[in-house]
Design an enzyme around this catalytic site. Sequence first.
Site, short mmCIF file in Angstrom:
data_model
loop_
_atom_site.label_atom_id
_atom_site.label_comp_id
_atom_site.label_asym_id
_atom_site.label_seq_id
_atom_site.Cartn_x
_atom_site.Cartn_y
_atom_site.Cartn_z
N ASN A 45 0.88 -1.18 0.00
CA ASN A 45 0.00 0.00 0.00
C ASN A 45 0.91 1.22 0.00
O ASN A 45 1.44 1.61 1.05
CB ASN A 45 -0.90 -0.02 1.24
CG ASN A 45 -1.90 1.11 1.26
OD1 ASN A 45 -1.85 2.01 0.40
ND2 ASN A 45 -2.79 1.10 2.22
N HIS A 75 -12.99 2.33 -0.31
CA HIS A 75 -13.03 1.22 0.66
C HIS A 75 -13.68 -0.02 0.05
O HIS A 75 -14.19 -0.88 0.78
CB HIS A 75 -13.83 1.57 1.93
CG HIS A 75 -13.27 2.68 2.75
ND1 HIS A 75 -14.04 3.70 3.26
CD2 HIS A 75 -12.01 2.94 3.15
CE1 HIS A 75 -13.29 4.53 3.94
NE2 HIS A 75 -12.03 4.10 3.89
N ARG A 130 -2.47 -2.14 -3.50
CA ARG A 130 -3.73 -1.43 -3.30
C ARG A 130 -3.70 -0.14 -4.12
O ARG A 130 -2.75 0.64 -4.04
CB ARG A 130 -3.89 -1.07 -1.83
CG ARG A 130 -5.12 -0.24 -1.61
CD ARG A 130 -5.00 0.63 -0.41
NE ARG A 130 -6.21 1.43 -0.27
CZ ARG A 130 -6.24 2.57 0.39
NH1 ARG A 130 -5.17 3.06 0.96
NH2 ARG A 130 -7.35 3.25 0.46
N ARG A 153 -12.29 14.71 7.86
CA ARG A 153 -13.00 15.10 6.62
C ARG A 153 -14.42 15.53 6.94
O ARG A 153 -15.09 14.92 7.77
CB ARG A 153 -13.03 13.93 5.64
CG ARG A 153 -11.64 13.54 5.17
CD ARG A 153 -11.71 12.39 4.20
NE ARG A 153 -10.51 11.58 4.33
CZ ARG A 153 -10.41 10.29 4.00
NH1 ARG A 153 -11.45 9.67 3.50
NH2 ARG A 153 -9.29 9.65 4.16
N GLU A 211 -8.30 -6.03 4.43
CA GLU A 211 -8.10 -5.63 3.04
C GLU A 211 -6.85 -6.28 2.44
O GLU A 211 -6.84 -6.63 1.26
CB GLU A 211 -8.00 -4.10 2.97
CG GLU A 211 -9.34 -3.44 3.22
CD GLU A 211 -9.25 -1.98 3.66
OE1 GLU A 211 -8.87 -1.74 4.82
OE2 GLU A 211 -9.55 -1.10 2.86
#
Length: 400
Positions: free
Chosen positions: A7, A180, A90, A242, A385
């Site tokens: 990642n 996601h 990813r 956010r 993940e």
Amino acid sequence: MKILVINAGSSSLKYQLIDMDGEIMVAKGNCERIGIDGKFTHKTFDGRVVTKEVDMPDHTAAFQQVKAALTEGEGKVIERLDEVTAIGHRIVQGGAKFDRSVLVTPQVIQDIAGYASLAPLHNKAHVQGINAAIAAFGDKVPQVVVFDTAFHQTMPPVAYMWGLPYEYYEKYGVRRYGFHGTSHRYVSHRCCELLGKPDGQGTKIITCHLGNGSSLAAVKDGKVIDTTMGLTPLDGFMMGTRSGAVDPSAVTFIMEKEHLSPSEMDIVLNKKSGMLGISGVSSDDRDVAAAVAQGNERAKLAWDMRTYQISKYIGGFITALGGLDAIVFTAGIGENQEVLRSELLHKLEYLGVKVDEEKNKVHGEEREITTPDSAVRGFVIPTNEELVIARDTKQLVEQL
Ligand code: ADP
């Protein structure tokens, strides 16, 4: 077969080596502050930890650290580098082109770079990560890319279009993509198994990925029909830093009043808003929860706003799905924050949802958190993940 999952961020490179015989994590680590100074952490399956401050000018230099840590010294887990059969990356933004994971080719790298305008920080770093992996492992080691956006590609246009002039969709691909996806895919598939319908047919599920970044997905018959994040991971409800959705005019209004450029406003919306912006305490959920417990009113407001916003999306998604069989909680907050789960499920009492408060308090394992007579089943399913990326990589490599 051992698979290295990567990642790559703009200044970091997280990795995990997974032995697919038994799906066991062999080692994992993080190269941080790439291009700044450099901090390297490596942990093995049996608890060995290597940390060092080391200069990593770029992602290629970071890969040299990863290679060395895997094959030599205190954290050694493999004899030779060629024990790594394949590498899975990813990728945040795969646009409308990638609805599944694919093997890396020069064209795929070009496509990912081409989508950089939609995810500037992420996709550029991913391309650097792929090129650095090729430089470190050679082009004989197959590489696979797994997209955050891919699982959401089944959304119909009514869900992914916004009421903007159509030409911006045609010219720039301005639409909802969702993120996601790897996590929503993993937990929704697992939920279908728990519902006794492994192919997903006939199921209506809402998956809640609640972490620093958070999103919901409405999954019908195993396929996403709507999700909360949009063109970027900013849309939806309030997250750690956010804002989530706001009236777009509020954005242009603040820009004018504060004389902010688009990139400055971007920082306000992505880094200074959400739980941090409202509470003034922290973006970390544990800090906000502690402040709420101490009676901090702004922390309480942030907390209640988030619960309210998520519950409104849940309500909307139930209508979009035409009912609900199960709701799943996952990621750092979803897996660990029982108060939020309980609040969200209690808001569904009108549907006949009944929380099992004792089961809801258990942490760190997959479990059902509603009572047997609840009209909708609630689950906590820890996400993984990296494992999804490794599984996709294995599957594609075996077809070679
Ligand atoms: P991301 O992958 O998006 O960076 P995570 O899924 O790791 O985020 O989630 C991070 C969030 O989870 C943080 O807000 C953190 O406070 C929260 N979190 C992690 N562990 C716990 C816990 N044991 N209890 C409550 N919140 C937790």
